[in-house]
Every structure is written in C-alpha cells, then in structure tokens.
Design a protein around this motif. Structure first.
Motif, PDB file in Angstrom:
ATOM      1  N   LYS A  61      -9.987  -1.495 -22.637  1.00  0.00           N
ATOM      2  CA  LYS A  61     -10.462  -0.475 -23.429  1.00  0.00           C
ATOM      3  C   LYS A  61     -11.162   1.005 -22.667  1.00  0.00           C
ATOM      4  O   LYS A  61     -11.399   2.050 -23.282  1.00  0.00           O
ATOM      5  CB  LYS A  61     -11.268  -0.691 -24.784  1.00  0.00           C
ATOM      6  N   LYS A  62     -11.990   0.439 -21.583  1.00  0.00           N
ATOM      7  CA  LYS A  62     -12.605   1.655 -21.069  1.00  0.00           C
ATOM      8  C   LYS A  62     -12.078   1.502 -19.433  1.00  0.00           C
ATOM      9  O   LYS A  62     -12.336   0.391 -18.926  1.00  0.00           O
ATOM     10  CB  LYS A  62     -14.164   1.375 -20.960  1.00  0.00           C
ATOM     11  N   THR A  63     -11.680   2.881 -18.957  1.00  0.00           N
ATOM     12  CA  THR A  63     -10.914   2.571 -17.604  1.00  0.00           C
ATOM     13  C   THR A  63     -11.513   3.850 -16.824  1.00  0.00           C
ATOM     14  O   THR A  63     -11.887   4.994 -17.381  1.00  0.00           O
ATOM     15  CB  THR A  63      -9.627   2.746 -17.529  1.00  0.00           C
ATOM     16  N   MET A  64     -11.633   3.862 -15.554  1.00  0.00           N
ATOM     17  CA  MET A  64     -11.733   4.949 -14.686  1.00  0.00           C
ATOM     18  C   MET A  64     -10.883   4.785 -13.579  1.00  0.00           C
ATOM     19  O   MET A  64     -10.720   4.016 -12.922  1.00  0.00           O
ATOM     20  CB  MET A  64     -13.388   4.883 -14.273  1.00  0.00           C
ATOM     21  N   THR A  65     -10.107   6.077 -13.299  1.00  0.00           N
ATOM     22  CA  THR A  65      -9.211   6.158 -12.520  1.00  0.00           C
ATOM     23  C   THR A  65      -9.383   7.365 -11.504  1.00  0.00           C
ATOM     24  O   THR A  65      -9.466   8.388 -12.123  1.00  0.00           O
ATOM     25  CB  THR A  65      -7.605   6.068 -12.640  1.00  0.00           C
ATOM     26  N   ALA A  66      -9.307   7.221 -10.309  1.00  0.00           N
ATOM     27  CA  ALA A  66      -9.500   8.587  -9.522  1.00  0.00           C
ATOM     28  C   ALA A  66      -8.700   8.698  -8.126  1.00  0.00           C
ATOM     29  O   ALA A  66      -8.416   7.635  -7.616  1.00  0.00           O
ATOM     30  CB  ALA A  66     -11.112   8.699  -9.251  1.00  0.00           C
ATOM     31  N   SER A  67      -8.570   9.758  -7.633  1.00  0.00           N
ATOM     32  CA  SER A  67      -8.159   9.957  -6.239  1.00  0.00           C
ATOM     33  C   SER A  67      -9.075  10.771  -5.395  1.00  0.00           C
ATOM     34  O   SER A  67      -9.750  11.722  -5.777  1.00  0.00           O
ATOM     35  CB  SER A  67      -6.834  10.812  -6.470  1.00  0.00           C
ATOM     36  N   ILE A  68      -9.164  10.375  -4.173  1.00  0.00           N
ATOM     37  CA  ILE A  68     -10.058  11.142  -3.117  1.00  0.00           C
ATOM     38  C   ILE A  68      -9.298  11.461  -1.929  1.00  0.00           C
ATOM     39  O   ILE A  68      -8.112  10.893  -1.465  1.00  0.00           O
ATOM     40  CB  ILE A  68     -11.089  10.047  -2.783  1.00  0.00           C
ATOM     41  N   THR A  69      -9.344  12.696  -1.604  1.00  0.00           N
ATOM     42  CA  THR A  69      -8.603  13.226  -0.127  1.00  0.00           C
ATOM     43  C   THR A  69      -9.766  13.581   0.796  1.00  0.00           C
ATOM     44  O   THR A  69     -10.786  14.133   0.407  1.00  0.00           O
ATOM     45  CB  THR A  69      -7.883  14.439  -0.541  1.00  0.00           C
ATOM     46  N   THR A  70      -9.352  13.381   2.125  1.00  0.00           N
ATOM     47  CA  THR A  70     -10.380  13.484   3.147  1.00  0.00           C
ATOM     48  C   THR A  70     -10.225  14.994   3.692  1.00  0.00           C
ATOM     49  O   THR A  70      -9.267  15.436   3.780  1.00  0.00           O
ATOM     50  CB  THR A  70     -10.318  12.550   4.086  1.00  0.00           C
ATOM     51  N   GLY A 105       0.526  -1.313  -0.013  1.00  0.00           N
ATOM     52  CA  GLY A 105       0.133   0.006  -0.033  1.00  0.00           C
ATOM     53  C   GLY A 105       0.882   1.360   0.059  1.00  0.00           C
ATOM     54  O   GLY A 105       0.528   2.290   0.274  1.00  0.00           O
ATOM     55  N   ASP A 106       2.185   1.043  -0.442  1.00  0.00           N
ATOM     56  CA  ASP A 106       3.098   2.237  -0.394  1.00  0.00           C
ATOM     57  C   ASP A 106       3.050   3.332  -1.679  1.00  0.00           C
ATOM     58  O   ASP A 106       3.772   4.204  -1.444  1.00  0.00           O
ATOM     59  CB  ASP A 106       4.312   1.828   0.208  1.00  0.00           C
ATOM     60  N   MET A 107       2.988   2.791  -2.852  1.00  0.00           N
ATOM     61  CA  MET A 107       3.305   3.500  -4.075  1.00  0.00           C
ATOM     62  C   MET A 107       2.311   4.843  -4.302  1.00  0.00           C
ATOM     63  O   MET A 107       1.289   5.157  -3.546  1.00  0.00           O
ATOM     64  CB  MET A 107       2.931   2.518  -5.134  1.00  0.00           C
ATOM     65  N   ILE A 108       2.706   5.710  -4.905  1.00  0.00           N
ATOM     66  CA  ILE A 108       2.299   6.963  -5.123  1.00  0.00           C
ATOM     67  C   ILE A 108       2.169   6.972  -6.711  1.00  0.00           C
ATOM     68  O   ILE A 108       3.027   6.360  -7.370  1.00  0.00           O
ATOM     69  CB  ILE A 108       3.293   8.142  -4.889  1.00  0.00           C
ATOM     70  N   SER A 109       1.107   7.676  -7.274  1.00  0.00           N
ATOM     71  CA  SER A 109       0.875   7.447  -8.594  1.00  0.00           C
ATOM     72  C   SER A 109       0.040   8.884  -9.106  1.00  0.00           C
ATOM     73  O   SER A 109      -0.494   9.628  -8.256  1.00  0.00           O
ATOM     74  CB  SER A 109       0.237   6.172  -9.276  1.00  0.00           C
ATOM     75  N   THR A 110      -0.564   8.851 -10.354  1.00  0.00           N
ATOM     76  CA  THR A 110      -1.366   9.797 -10.947  1.00  0.00           C
ATOM     77  C   THR A 110      -2.546   9.163 -11.546  1.00  0.00           C
ATOM     78  O   THR A 110      -2.220   7.853 -11.789  1.00  0.00           O
ATOM     79  CB  THR A 110      -0.719  10.506 -11.924  1.00  0.00           C
ATOM     80  N   THR A 111      -3.554   9.549 -11.791  1.00  0.00           N
ATOM     81  CA  THR A 111      -4.600   9.150 -12.667  1.00  0.00           C
ATOM     82  C   THR A 111      -4.426   8.547 -13.974  1.00  0.00           C
ATOM     83  O   THR A 111      -4.799   7.596 -14.490  1.00  0.00           O
ATOM     84  CB  THR A 111      -5.849   9.848 -12.697  1.00  0.00           C
ATOM     85  N   ARG A 112      -3.388   9.286 -14.544  1.00  0.00           N
ATOM     86  CA  ARG A 112      -2.875   9.024 -15.763  1.00  0.00           C
ATOM     87  C   ARG A 112      -2.265   7.658 -15.870  1.00  0.00           C
ATOM     88  O   ARG A 112      -2.512   6.736 -16.703  1.00  0.00           O
ATOM     89  CB  ARG A 112      -2.227  10.208 -16.378  1.00  0.00           C
ATOM     90  N   ASP A 113      -1.272   7.670 -14.978  1.00  0.00           N
ATOM     91  CA  ASP A 113      -0.549   6.369 -14.906  1.00  0.00           C
ATOM     92  C   ASP A 113      -1.073   5.284 -14.567  1.00  0.00           C
ATOM     93  O   ASP A 113      -1.018   4.070 -15.057  1.00  0.00           O
ATOM     94  CB  ASP A 113       0.644   6.317 -14.061  1.00  0.00           C
TER      95      ASP A 113
END
Length: 393
Positions: A354-363, A276-284
């Motif tokens: 072919k169809k993806t959804m990626t997202a980040s949420i902050t509290t 659970g340690d990695m950092i990324s972006t929605t694009r990656d």
C-alpha cells in the motif's frame, strides 16, 4: 539505518546502487501530487541527492495521502531541463525481482520445482546437481560470477573502468556468460554460503526459456508486463538505446592517468541478461512492486518463501530484500535496488504493497566520495517517505 551491502565479489554496493556520481550545480525541484498538495519533506529529500553530486533524480511515492511525483537536477548536462517524472531508465538489479517473480509463477503452475535441481532443466552445463532453483534466486548456489571480479585466470566480463567503456556495445549470449562463470572454481558448496551474483539469474533466464519453450522476453511480457499494463517496461535484449523520454547518464573513468567523462546513456545491457538489463519507469515499478507485495502475482505461500531470508545476507530473500526499520518507520519493508553504469534505481514497499517509493538516479561528471555521501541522502529519503512524523510534511 540503511547503509551498504557487500556483494559476494567483495565490492561495496550501496544498497545495490553503485554510483560513480558527480557534483553538478544545484537545481530546483519540480513536483506534483494527486491532490496538488506540496510535500516539502519529499522535495528536500530528492534535492539532497543533487546536492551531493547526482546529476538528476525522479521519484514517485504512493501512500495514504495519494500519489506524489517529483524530480530534481537536470535531464542532460549543460541543459536546464529537469528529468521527466515519467521518464524511462535502466533499472539494473531490480530486474532480478521481475525474474524471481516469473520463476515463482512457473513454480505455482507446477512447471518448475523450487527445490528441484537446476541440472534437471539445464543438463547441458554440467552443473552440480545439488544446486537448486531456490539457490539461484537466493544467491546461495556457490557459483562464481562472471561480472566485475578479478581472477588470475582472467576471462571475466568487465563491469567498470576503461575496459567496460571500450566494450560497452559488445553483445554477450547468456550461454557464453554462464560458461565463463563455470570455468572458475565454485566459491563454496551449494547452499553452504551466500554470494550475490548475476550468473544465478542468467541461469534462471535459461531455465525459463527451457521450460516454457519461449523467449524470456516473451514470457515476461505475457505473464507480468501485459497483465499489469506495464507499457513502459521492457526487456531490451542487445538494443543499446532507451526507447522513449529519458534522462542522460554519465560515467567518469581514468584512462592513462587522465580522468574522462562520457555519456553512457547508450550501452548494451546483454552482459547482465535477466539480472540487470530491463528498462522501466517509476510508475511501472510502483505498479509491479505493489502488485507483488499485495499478493496479486504469486500465491501467499510462495510470497512467504520469497521473503524468507538467508542468514548473513543483509536481508536477501528470493529476488527481494527484507529489512526491519523499526516501529516509527512502519516496521518491516521490502526492497531491491539496482544499478547500471550511470543509472541507479530504487524500489521500496510496505509488506501489503500500500505504500511504495520508486525512483531513478542518473550520474554526472565530477568526483565525489559516494560511499561517504550517498548513504546519508538515502537515509533521509527513506525517512521522509516511510517514517512517522516526517511523511506529513
């Protein structure tokens, strides 16, 4: 349709994202897509998260209409700026999908046996010889986990509350974490049950390092990140900061009868190595998950093994989850979500990538009943992206 999962530790994890979210003022949504077309259904879906208390959210969708990106809420409490749609974030247990993929690439090369005993590779731990590599990736090893559980003998690694706050910059070694887990009785005989646990993937990291004679971070970069051009993704080790533009995350906890909120953007992720340690972006995340599901990272036979689910696990395979959403929502889809304290990450794909959804949420900074409000917002989001008659908006 998408509600919650119950971990082997008996806690409810809302689709892998445990969010101590807080109510903030409703902010506008910024959006853009490849063709400059508006997607009000998607804008409304991410705004729904802010409406129920999430501080900020960014999302990226790839489908038959091209690419759409948007954000809602705020980048930092007390400021008006929205989260960047190219911001970095902690991806939590989405790390497990990367780790499982790396292990399966070693399996494809013949360096690791999927059904080989883990003890053959890591004899120093005295593991039950019935525990296989497959069991680690599928959470069927029976091993006690080292994070966030309570046990009469103590010795667990804190995952929430004041204890976590006080220890959030502590550095853990993977071997130390494994030995904490092995000091406790097994939950069940190897292969006889299922229990979600970070210890399985920490052992997978040590296996990778033993077999390749290189660090987990180096192997991840060499075999997955660099070939795919994932320049915004990294294995941070014990570094506490996020190396680039990012939204801030907050944590509300009780201390001596008083509720406090602190900025937890900086935290040491070494307590969940390779889990659970990695950092990324929605694009990656899009690039990675699309490549994985389209067969570009592991051979078809191993991709099928990855998607083979264990009974009574809410669709868990080897580092991914599989769920049938019904014909109106495209049938089967793949996903794995994750959380660190303050951060949540979503990663969804159709089986062909072919169809993806990626997202980040902050509290944020005020209490909400997350088990009550979060599933409805997630369900609305999923339907807006994947379900027939709604993605056209």
């Amino acid at each position: 349709m998408i509600t919650s999962e119950k971990s082997g530790r008996g806690r409810i994890r809302l689709v892998g994202v445990v969010l101590a979210a807080a109510m903030v003022g409703v902010c506008g949504v910024a959006n853009a897509d490849g063709g400059g077309r508006d997607r009000p259904g998607l804008r409304e879906a991410i705004q729904a998260f802010v409406d129920v208390g999430v501080a900020g959210m960014q999302m990226r969708v790839h489908d038959e209409r091209g690419e759409w990106v948007g954000s809602a809420g705020v980048r930092k409490l007390g400021q008006a700026a929205r989260p960047s749609t190219d911001g970095l974030f902690r991806i939590g247990s989405n790390t497990k999908t990367f780790t499982a993929t790396l292990v399966l690439r070693l399996v494809a090369e013949g360096a690791v046996g999927l059904d080989a005993s883990v003890a053959e590779y890591l004899p120093e731990f005295g593991l039950d010889r019935r525990i296989t590599v497959r069991m680690l990736l599928g959470h069927t090893s029976g091993l006690y986990d080292y994070t966030g559980d309570t046990h009469p003998a103590g010795g667990v690694v804190p995952s929430r509350g004041k204890e976590w706050v006080d220890n959030r910059f502590h550095t853990y070694r993977p071997e130390e974490l494994v030995r904490i887990a092995l000091a406790k009785p097994m939950k069940f005989e190897p292969g006889a049950g299922w229990s979600y646990g970070n210890v399985n993937y920490t052992l997978a990291r040590l296996l990778i390092e033993k077999v390749t004679r290189h660090s987990y971070a180096d192997e991840m970069r060499r075999r997955i990140l660099w070939p795919l051009g994932l320049w915004g993704t990294e294995v941070p080790g014990a570094r506490t900061g996020i190396p680039g533009p990012h939204a801030h995350a907050y944590y509300r906890y009780e201390d001596a009868g008083q509720w406090k909120t602190i900025d937890v953007t900086r935290q040491n992720p070494s307590m969940v190595p390779a889990a659970g340690d990695m950092i990324s972006t929605t694009r990656d995340l899009h690039t990675f998950f699309s490549a994985l599901n389209s067969g570009k990272l592991v051979p078809a036979a191993l991709l099928a093994e990855m998607r083979r689910t264990h009974p009574n696990t809410l669709g868990f395979g080897l580092g991914v989850r599989v769920q049938d959403a019904g014909p109106d929502c495209g049938g089967t889809f793949l996903f794995h979500n994750g959380s660190n304290v303050g951060y949540g990450a979503l990663m969804y794909s159709t089986p062909d990538g072919k169809k993806t959804m990626t997202a980040s949420i902050t509290t944020g900074d005020a209490p909400i009943d997350i088990e009550k409000v979060f599933p409805a917002a997630l369900d609305k989001l999923f339907k807006a992206v994947f379900c027939r008659g709604q993605t056209t908006r």
